[in-house]
Design a protein around this motif. Structure first.
Motif, PDB file in Angstrom:
ATOM      1  N   SER A   6       0.843  -1.192   0.000  1.00  0.00           N
ATOM      2  CA  SER A   6       0.000   0.000   0.000  1.00  0.00           C
ATOM      3  C   SER A   6       0.875   1.237   0.000  1.00  0.00           C
ATOM      4  O   SER A   6       2.039   1.184   0.399  1.00  0.00           O
ATOM      5  N   TYR A  59       0.931   5.587   0.866  1.00  0.00           N
ATOM      6  CA  TYR A  59       0.292   6.612   1.681  1.00  0.00           C
ATOM      7  C   TYR A  59       0.898   7.961   1.315  1.00  0.00           C
ATOM      8  O   TYR A  59       2.040   8.050   0.871  1.00  0.00           O
ATOM      9  N   GLU A  67      -2.631   9.767   4.651  1.00  0.00           N
ATOM     10  CA  GLU A  67      -3.849   9.263   4.025  1.00  0.00           C
ATOM     11  C   GLU A  67      -3.470   8.208   3.006  1.00  0.00           C
ATOM     12  O   GLU A  67      -2.428   8.280   2.354  1.00  0.00           O
ATOM     13  N   LEU A  68      -4.329   7.194   2.907  1.00  0.00           N
ATOM     14  CA  LEU A  68      -4.094   6.096   1.980  1.00  0.00           C
ATOM     15  C   LEU A  68      -4.372   6.565   0.558  1.00  0.00           C
ATOM     16  O   LEU A  68      -5.348   7.255   0.300  1.00  0.00           O
ATOM     17  N   ILE A  69      -3.514   6.130  -0.349  1.00  0.00           N
ATOM     18  CA  ILE A  69      -3.700   6.434  -1.771  1.00  0.00           C
ATOM     19  C   ILE A  69      -4.466   5.274  -2.375  1.00  0.00           C
ATOM     20  O   ILE A  69      -3.953   4.149  -2.452  1.00  0.00           O
ATOM     21  N   ASN A  70      -5.683   5.546  -2.758  1.00  0.00           N
ATOM     22  CA  ASN A  70      -6.538   4.495  -3.298  1.00  0.00           C
ATOM     23  C   ASN A  70      -5.981   3.977  -4.607  1.00  0.00           C
ATOM     24  O   ASN A  70      -5.528   4.742  -5.462  1.00  0.00           O
ATOM     25  N   GLY A  71      -6.072   2.651  -4.749  1.00  0.00           N
ATOM     26  CA  GLY A  71      -5.636   2.027  -5.996  1.00  0.00           C
ATOM     27  C   GLY A  71      -4.152   1.806  -6.098  1.00  0.00           C
ATOM     28  O   GLY A  71      -3.690   1.162  -7.046  1.00  0.00           O
ATOM     29  N   ASN A  98      -1.566  -0.258  -4.987  1.00  0.00           N
ATOM     30  CA  ASN A  98      -1.344  -1.510  -4.269  1.00  0.00           C
ATOM     31  C   ASN A  98      -0.262  -2.348  -4.931  1.00  0.00           C
ATOM     32  O   ASN A  98      -0.292  -3.585  -4.833  1.00  0.00           O
ATOM     33  N   TYR A 109       5.094   2.851  -7.977  1.00  0.00           N
ATOM     34  CA  TYR A 109       4.105   3.919  -7.897  1.00  0.00           C
ATOM     35  C   TYR A 109       4.587   5.099  -8.738  1.00  0.00           C
ATOM     36  O   TYR A 109       5.728   5.550  -8.600  1.00  0.00           O
TER      37      TYR A 109
END
Length: 1678
Positions: free
Chosen positions: A1283, A1285, A1294-1298, A1300, A1304
């Motif tokens: 994941s 962040y 905050e989590l970065i959606n998508g 995974n 990145y």
């Protein structure tokens, strides 16, 4: 007449000409006089398209309101009403006051003539009549046409009379079809086509208005682009409005031009057939005089335009709103000026060239290519809106390229300066490529792209096997060489046979590239553009020829020929002529005059010797030069400076020749100089030519009686006549030879017969060194026959002058010519008496000669020096010498010894005589003797050295003594003492002898050295020794025997040798061996010790042996032995020490592996033997199954086995989980020796560890791409979880959606944040570990915008502007960063300053823009520009710099040159200007006069300062100052001239002169010089009073009457030439009146004012003899 336009306001169909507009009409309106037509107004009318209808005005007394005239429009409907309002409204208030304007027109008298209406309609179009009107009636919209009042001479104009024409422009030329075409045939037009009613008597204006509702035609409402109302400038058409010249059938549904009732005739000039159903042009060929043809909105599809070929005078053609797909069949119409093809289906504009077309409207088609674009040399307006081709970048620039400089408007707007500038930067041939189908590309790619396009096009024009690499033309300049470049190379390495030949032909054409005319005789690679070529374009056609095969031509096109700068330059410089001495050579210069008038250049010749600088040849200033001998072996330099007739100088050019060769040698004018008398010396001379004379040959030949010749002398030009020559003639032969040895043709000359001379001796000389003991000789030349035994007597005298009475004979018996000077002659002069004798005994007169100097004594010296004696050791050497130079004193002697012959040697001390006894030290060396002669008066002579002839030899070897030294005791050392002689001793031979008690003498075996130790066998015996001496060179001497010593007695008990027996290895047993002396051996003792490294000794035992253990390894074993004699006497103990004990061979005793776990160290259990254990070899193996037996022993060759470690301790890894581990161990000793290997395997497989992750981090792979990394541990990893962040500056995560995955990619939302990477380990068996977060990254920023490099435009020259241009990277990332995140770019300029040998840069204040103008202070300095880019995040890129070369001074120039002064002849004038171009030096100013209307300039001598005081001579002339700027280094700039207005007479003087001229006769009181003949400057005292009388006919100088005399006339004369008046510039009170060469008067007046009045009055009265009337200069009316 009707004024109409289409619904969209684009197309205009003009009918009647109009008069030119007034000066207050705008430029667009002024241009309207060149075109026929009416106003086309395109209004912003909203969604509903209204119409503008111009009504016909009534008579003068008519109503001011609109006058409706019923008429059907082109669709058959009735015309609607429209109002015409006055045009005095402001342009900005048109739309708001539409209704009010309509109301105001109702009260205004409609008294306008047709020209007034045309002007007002044009003004309204300019002011923006397209404003939205007020709401009108349903179905119709009223549009106000604003008028501008105009005053005309006639109130009305007949329709049949001559009408006024204007060119009226619209913003939408081709919007006749501004909307898509529909299926309905009925059309709605805003303004109908022009219609003239022949029945009108007075000029009137009628309007027709279309219905705008409930009708669906092909045209829709105006587009936003069409709402901008401007003027369309249409060509002028000379037409008449008679009905027999026009045909108007608009909207009559005509289907064929051949239909009955159409009434087409050849007289028609205006044909309007729009809004019909025509589909073919058959029948139009009858319209041979048609000027305007409107075929808009029919059913033409094309092709089929051939019938128009008969319409030669057609000027306007309207084809809008049809279905035309191609114009290829449209013929060339020589007078066509307007063409509208809008709203068709054209895909290209391919058509024939239209030479006079000015407007082309092609909007709303399907044009997608410029291929086939026609040649339109005068096109001014092009419209292609709403075509697919608009997607092409820089289409406007491409249009400029295709049309040329005539294009003024593009798509209804002025041309963009940027696009025009861009078009100029494209290659010259771009337009041709576009017409042939080249796809228009970006500028930086255009050169390569167009060339590749042309190469592909010309692939059949190039011979097979060849390829075109270049086709270009240099930039052409007037009167300058222009070269074309066609490079065609062979694809292979081999040369072609026949060779490829290129033929050329130059053409000249206009900028449209349409018409190229071949230039006569221009068939070479080079062409010189003429003055007539300026502004034109050059083209070169190149025809490749291979053998007899000619291929199609290829071409290159140049840019426009530019005007020359007037400064000539030398293109080629040649020197013709044979470079041989005496030849004439000529320098020939080919000059490019660059627009200047060819003049005569400046030529000069220089001579350059080998490896030296050229030197100017004085006087060689012509183009021809004759080579001289000074030029031989030199290279000549021809220097030529071109100069135009205007005085412009070009750069001088040089041409070096080869080295000048000498001419072949020759001789002339050979003659013999001297009298042909026996004894005389004659000389042969001649004039040599042919380079430098070398060893020329000369021969003298004597003519025999048989006329043959005998060679009597050679090699010299002089010859002394001998007795044999008497009665004969001599021939002198001159064979010229130059310095190189080349012979020329010989020349000879004969002498007269040689006469006999009496016996005589001449030229008596004393030859020799006049010193003591020197030999001298008396010589002389005896003439008058053969010389016999001439006698010479020798004398001495104390005087340097000859006096026969003071002579003292040196030797009375000596009568020979040679004489040795005795010691008694020292200090005296030597005199020789030479008496010549003939063989027959006759003697001549004796001749005396005295020496020039007195006899000198010799300095002390040695005339010989030698060494004799025996050169062997102990020999005696004796030196001897001969002394000269006065009486000898105490001369000095020295003996030296030398290692080698020739070295400086060393002094032998103690030897100072003439003898030396040789010592041993001199053996093998050289001996020298040095003698310094000393005279008895102490004068020292030169040192002289004599070296011995050979090296010193040694003596025979022998022993002088021999005896034995030492005690006669067993074991005691005996040695020999001897005394050797005979050179260097070598290896002498020794023998020791033993003599027993019975006298037997035996040689002791092995005793052959200089010492001996007696043994037990020698006890009781005597010892002696013999020696045979041997020299180092093996020479032997006699053997000598020494005396005996003894008897030998026993010595103390001694151990002579002690050694170990056995191996010094761990586990071995040691013994020892001993040698005893000292009588009979008793019970000797011994002990064993262990000695460690630190010196500690441990006693081990006293046994006869010792067993070595591990403790002994690395230590030494010491054995102490004490000798004991049988009688108990103990001797000294003997010790020996062993080497360190070596360990035993290594061996492994046991090896066991315990249970294994992942990441837990495995320590094997093992046992070792064999010395100290070292680092053994360990190999860990991984195997999937447990090995047993032989497989385990041969594990290295077993299958499925992997080596996993080489250390003693092994930590199982992930790969080892589930496998067995085996250890291969090679026991190794500390010294590296290895034993037999052991192998063991674990009992159970390796177990895995729990899943964990560590070292979680984020790494940046590239710009904007990050990778999350972590180290997983705990068995095989399964599907671990990842994941990403985002963390802000406050620490919020905050989590970065998508996100995974491990990779990145940063997006724009991540900038100014930190990234974190989350890693949750999962084992393959789904066991999940604890998640771990990485540390946050640095704040994420986009890639920093940077500059690849800086480039500078401009030159580093004073006054030029340098502009820094940054080069931005081409990468997509940088382009994005620059466009979105670049904040600003900072510049800073620096100037260099030199510190030592290095440069440093100082910032220039307030210089932070991209441009910098080079200043005077920058000259000699380097300039540097620094560029830094800053982004929105506050980051700055690294500074990028660019440096210039040292700034050069500009060309000296003078700007704003002017002459200051009031314009009168009494004023002071000054020339002023602004200088630029480095530091100003001694600039030059020259003042001149120029007559008005004449180009000639008259120099004013001596006036070279910047100030000039005018005088009366300047009246009527312009003063001209020529300013030549000169830089301080002497460089001159272009001379600039400035002039005044004609110099006028000062008003007061003018007034008085005018009065005197009106009187016609006047007298002045003057002073006259009394002494007219004196050339010296007259003083005041030399002048007398005179009266100057001036009238219209003559001038008189009268001497006034006195008391004693009457008045007398001294000078009288008329004004006829050569009469004139002269001024004195250095004296403003003087003037001179010259009547002729014999009558003149030098006069003086009181003031300059009076002088000027006198001069001007005389010149005014004499004006009939002058070319310029003084009355005109004084502005006097005659």
């Amino acid at each position: 007449m009707e004024i109409s336009s289409e619904q969209s306001g684009e197309e205009v169909t003009p009918e009647r000409p109009q008069s030119p507009l007034r000066k207050n009409v705008p430029e667009v309106s002024r241009r309207a006089s060149k075109m026929a037509g009416s106003v086309s107004a395109k209004g912003k009318i909203g969604s509903g398209a209204g119409s503008v209808a111009a009504r016909r005005s009534g008579s003068i007394g008519g109503s001011a309101g609109s006058v409706p005239v019923p008429r059907r429009n082109s669709t058959g409907g009735l015309l609607q009403k429209a109002s015409i309002s006055d045009g005095r409204r402001k342009a900005g208030a048109d739309s708001a006051a539409g209704a009010k304007s309509s109301a105001s027109t109702a009260t205004e008298p409609a008294r306008r003539s047709l020209p007034e209406l045309r002007r007002s309609s044009a003004s309204s179009s300019r002011a923006g009549i397209g404003a939205k009107p007020a709401a009108g009636s349903a179905g119709a919209t009223k549009v106000e046409v604003a008028r501008k009042p105009a005053t005309v001479s006639k109130p009305a104009l007949s329709a049949s009379g001559s009408s006024l024409s204007r060119r009226v422009g619209s913003s939408s030329v081709d919007s006749t079809a501004s909307s898509g075409g529909g299926s309905a045939r009925r059309t709605v037009s805003r303004v109908s086509s022009p219609t003239v009613s022949s029945g009108l008597k007075a000029g009137s204006l009628s309007t027709s208005q279309d219905r705008t509702s409930a009708l669906s035609g092909r045209r829709k409402g105006g587009t936003p682009d069409s709402r901008d109302s401007r003027f369309v400038v249409l060509p002028q058409i000379e037409i008449k409005a008679n009905d027999d010249l026009r045909l108007d059938l608009r909207g009559h549904r005509v289907r064929s031009l051949n239909a009955s009732g159409l009434n087409l005739s050849s007289n028609l000039e205006f044909v309007y057939l729009r809004d019909n159903l025509l589909s073919t042009l058959e029948g139009v060929e009858i319209l041979t005089r048609v000027k305007v043809l409107d075929l808009s909105f029919n059913d033409f599809k094309g092709p089929g335009f051939e019938p128009l070929e008969n319409c030669k005078v057609l000027q306007q053609l309207y084809l809008a709103g049809n279905q035309i797909t191609s114009l290829a069949s449209l013929p060339q119409l020589p007078n066509l000026e307007f063409l509208s093809v809008a709203q068709n289906k054209l895909k290209s504009l391919t058509m024939e060239s239209q030479p006079r077309l000015q407007v082309l409207a092609a909007s709303k088609n399907k044009i997608s290519t410029l291929k086939g674009f026609p040649y339109l040399p005068v096109l001014e307006h092009l419209r292609v809106e709403e075509n697919p081709i608009l997607k092409m970048p820089h289409l406007e620039a491409a249009s400029v390229l295709l049309v040329g400089p005539t294009l003024k408007k593009y798509n209804d707007r002025d041309l963009s300066r940027e696009e025009v500038a861009l078009a100029r930067r494209y290659p010259s041939h771009t337009a041709l490529c576009i017409r042939d189908g080249w796809e228009f590309s970006r500028l930086e790619q255009a050169a390569d792209s167009t060339f590749r396009f042309l190469v592909e096009k010309w692939k059949n024009c190039i011979p097979p096997g060849f390829s075109l690499k270049e086709a270009s033309i240099d930039k052409p300049v007037e009167d300058d060489v222009c070269c074309c470049h066609f490079t065609i190379i062979h694809d292979g390495a081999a040369s072609t046979d026949p060779p490829l030949v290129l033929k050329y032909q130059w053409f000249c054409g206009d900028i449209s590239l349409s018409k190229f005319v071949p230039i006569p005789d221009a068939t070479n690679e080079i062409y010189w553009p003429k003055h007539d070529d300026i502004g034109k374009v050059l083209k070169v056609e190149c025809i490749p020829t291979l053998g007899e095969m000619e291929y199609p031509p290829i071409f290159a096109i140049s840019s426009r020929v530019s005007r020359g700068n007037g400064v000539p330059k030398v293109v080629n410089l040649e020197v013709h002529g044979e470079l041989i001495e005496g030849s004439i050579i000529r320098g020939c210069a080919k000059v490019a005059w660059c627009g200047g008038t060819p003049g005569k250049g400046v030529a000069s010749w220089l001579r350059r010797k080998w490896n030296s600088s050229p030197v100017v040849i004085v006087g060689a200033e012509d183009e021809e030069y004759q080579l001289t001998i000074d030029d031989v072996d030199s290279s000549l330099v021809f220097m030529y400076t071109p100069v135009t007739e205007e005085g412009a100088k070009g750069e001088p050019q040089y041409k070096y020749t080869d080295f000048v060769k000498a001419a072949p040698p020759s001789v002339s004018n050979v003659k013999i100089v001297g009298d042909a008398v026996e004894g005389n010396t004659v000389k042969g001379v001649g004039d040599y030519f042919g380079g430098r004379e070398g060893p020329s040959k000369f021969e003298w030949l004597r003519e025999k009686r048989d006329s043959s010749f005998l060679l009597v002398s050679a090699g010299t030009s002089e010859y002394t006549l001998t007795k044999e020559d008497v009665g004969c003639c001599l021939a002198f032969v001159y064979i010229p030879i130059n310095f190189e040895g080349q012979e020329g043709k010989s020349m000879s000359v004969m002498s007269p017969v040689v006469k006999k001379a009496p016996p005589k001796v001449i030229d008596v000389k004393i030859i020799g060194d006049l010193r003591e003991n020197s030999k001298v000789t008396a010589t002389g030349i005896v003439t008058g026959g053969t010389e016999g035994s001439s006698r010479v007597q020798w004398y001495k005298t104390c005087s340097s002058t000859f006096d026969e009475n003071s002579l003292e004979a040196l030797s009375t018996s000596k009568i020979a010519k040679a004489f040795r000077i005795p010691l008694g002659a020292v200090g005296y002069y030597i005199v020789a008496k030479f008496t010549p004798m003939t063989p027959d005994g006759d003697s001549g007169e004796p001749a005396f000669v005295i020496s020039d100097i007195a006899v000198e004594t010799l300095p002390p010296s040695l005339n010989f020096l030698s060494i004799i004696g025996d050169y062997s050791e102990d020999g005696i050497l004796t030196a001897s010498y001969g002394y000269v130079g006065g009486h000898e004193g105490k001369s000095m002697y020295r003996w030296y010894i030398h290692e080698v012959e020739g070295d400086s040697g060393s002094l032998i001390p103690g030897v100072s005589g003439l003898q030396y006894r040789i010592t041993k030290e001199a053996i093998g060396k050289f001996i020298s003797f040095q003698c310094t002669p000393v005279r008895d008066d102490g004068v020292v002579g030169d040192l002289r050295i004599c070296m011995g002839q050979e090296r010193i030899r040694p003596g025979n070897p022998r022993l002088l003594s021999l005896h034995i030294v030492g005690n006669a005791i067993e074991g005691t050392l005996l040695r020999i003492e001897k005394k050797y002689w005979g050179g260097e001793e070598g290896d002498s031979i020794y023998r020791w002898l033993r003599t027993s008690s019975d006298g037997t003498k035996n040689e002791i075996a092995g005793a052959t050295t200089a010492s001996y130790v007696p043994s037990i066998d020698d006890i009781g015996c005597f010892i002696s020794v013999s020696c045979e001496p041997i020299r180092s060179d093996w020479a032997r001497g006699p053997m000598v025997l020494s005396e005996q010593i003894g008897p030998i007695i026993p010595g103390p008990p001694t151990c002579h040798s002690l050694e170990f027996l056995g191996s010094m290895i761990e586990g071995q047993r040691l013994n020892f061996n001993v040698v005893y002396s000292g009588g009979e051996q008793g019970d000797c003792t011994h002990e064993w010790f262990r000695v460690k490294d630190n010196g500690v000794r441990d006693k081990l035992s006293s046994n006869d042996f010792l067993d070595l253990t591990l403790e002994d390894v690395g230590t030494c074993i010491e054995l102490i032995y004490i000798p004991v004699r049988k009688d108990g006497t103990r001797g000294s103990p003997k010790r020996i020490m062993s080497d360190p004990i070596c360990p035993a061979d290594p061996k492994g005793m046991d090896l066991v592996i315990p249970d294994c776990f992942e990441d837990r160290e495995v320590i094997p259990q093992r046992k070792y033997f064999g010395g100290h254990e070292g680092i053994g070899e360990y190999i860990w193996y991984q195997t999937k199954h447990k090995l047993q037996g032989s497989e385990l022993l041969d594990i290295s060759n077993a299958s499925d086995v992997v080596i996993c470690g080489t250390e003693p301790i092994y930590k199982p890894l992930l790969k080892d989980v589930g496998a067995y581990l085996a250890l291969y161990w090679v026991p190794t000793r500390a010294d590296g020796k290895c034993g037999e290997p052991l192998i063991a395997v674990c009992s159970t497989p390796v177990s895995p560890a729990a899943p964990v992750v560590s070292n979680v981090c984020v790494k940046e792979l590239s710009s904007g791409i990050y990778s999350g990394e972590g180290e997983y541990f705990g068995g095989h990893e399964g599907e671990s979880l990842f994941s990403w962040y985002r963390e802000n500056n406050e620490g919020t995560i905050e989590l970065i959606n998508g996100a995974n995955s491990k990779i990145y990619e940063v997006s724009d939302s991540d900038y100014n944040y930190r990234l974190l990477y989350g890693y949750t380990p999962v084992r393959s068996d789904s066991v999940v570990g604890e998640p771990v977060l990485s540390d946050p990254t640095n704040i994420i920023y986009p890639e920093l915008p940077y500059v690849v490099m800086l480039a500078l435009t401009g030159k580093a020259v004073e006054g030029d502007v340098l502009t820094a241009v940054e080069v931005i990277p081409n990468s997509e990332t940088q382009q994005h960063v620059w466009s979105k995140y670049k904040k600003d770019i900072r510049y800073q300029w620096f100037s260099s300053s030199k510190v030592g040998d290095k440069f440093s840069y100082d910032p220039l204040p307030n210089q932070s823009s991209c441009s910098y103008k080079v200043r005077l202070d920058d000259i000699g300095h380097h300039l540097k520009c620094e560029c830094i880019v800053t982004d929105v995040f506050g980051r700055s890129s690294e500074a990028v710099c660019i440096e210039t070369i040292p700034v050069l001074p500009g060309i000296p120039r003078i700007h704003k040159l002017e002459i200051e002064g009031r314009g009168f002849h009494t004023n002071l004038y000054a020339v002023r200007g602004i200088y630029s171009g480095g530091k100003e030096g001694k600039s030059r100013v020259q003042w001149l006069r120029s007559m008005v209307g004449s180009p000639d300039l008259i120099s004013i001598p001596g006036e070279t300062s910047r100030m000039y005081e005018a005088n009366v001579d300047d009246v009527g002339y312009r003063l001209v100052a020529i300013y030549t700027p000169v830089r301080e280094d002497g460089v001159e700039g272009q001379s600039i001239s400035v002039s005044t207005e004609p110099i006028a007479v000062e008003p007061d003087v003018q007034k008085e002169v005018k009065q005197n001229l009106d009187l016609g006769s006047v007298k002045f009181e003057v002073l006259c010089d009394k002494d007219q003949t004196s050339k010296k400057i007259s003083s005041v005292g030399t002048y007398e009073r005179r009266i100057l009388e001036i009238n219209r006919k003559r001038v008189k100088v009268v001497k006034p009457a006195t008391k004693t005399s009457f008045p007398t006339t001294e000078i009288r004369g008329t004004y006829a030439p050569p009469f004139h008046v002269e001024l004195f510039r250095n004296d403003q009170h003087r003037l001179r009146i010259v009547v002729d060469s014999e009558n003149e008067a030098d006069l003086m007046v009181q003031s300059r004012h009076i002088r000027d009045v006198i001069v001007l009055v005389i010149r005014g009265l004499a004006q009939r003899f002058n070319s310029t009337s003084l009355n005109s200069l004084l502005k006097i009316e005659t």
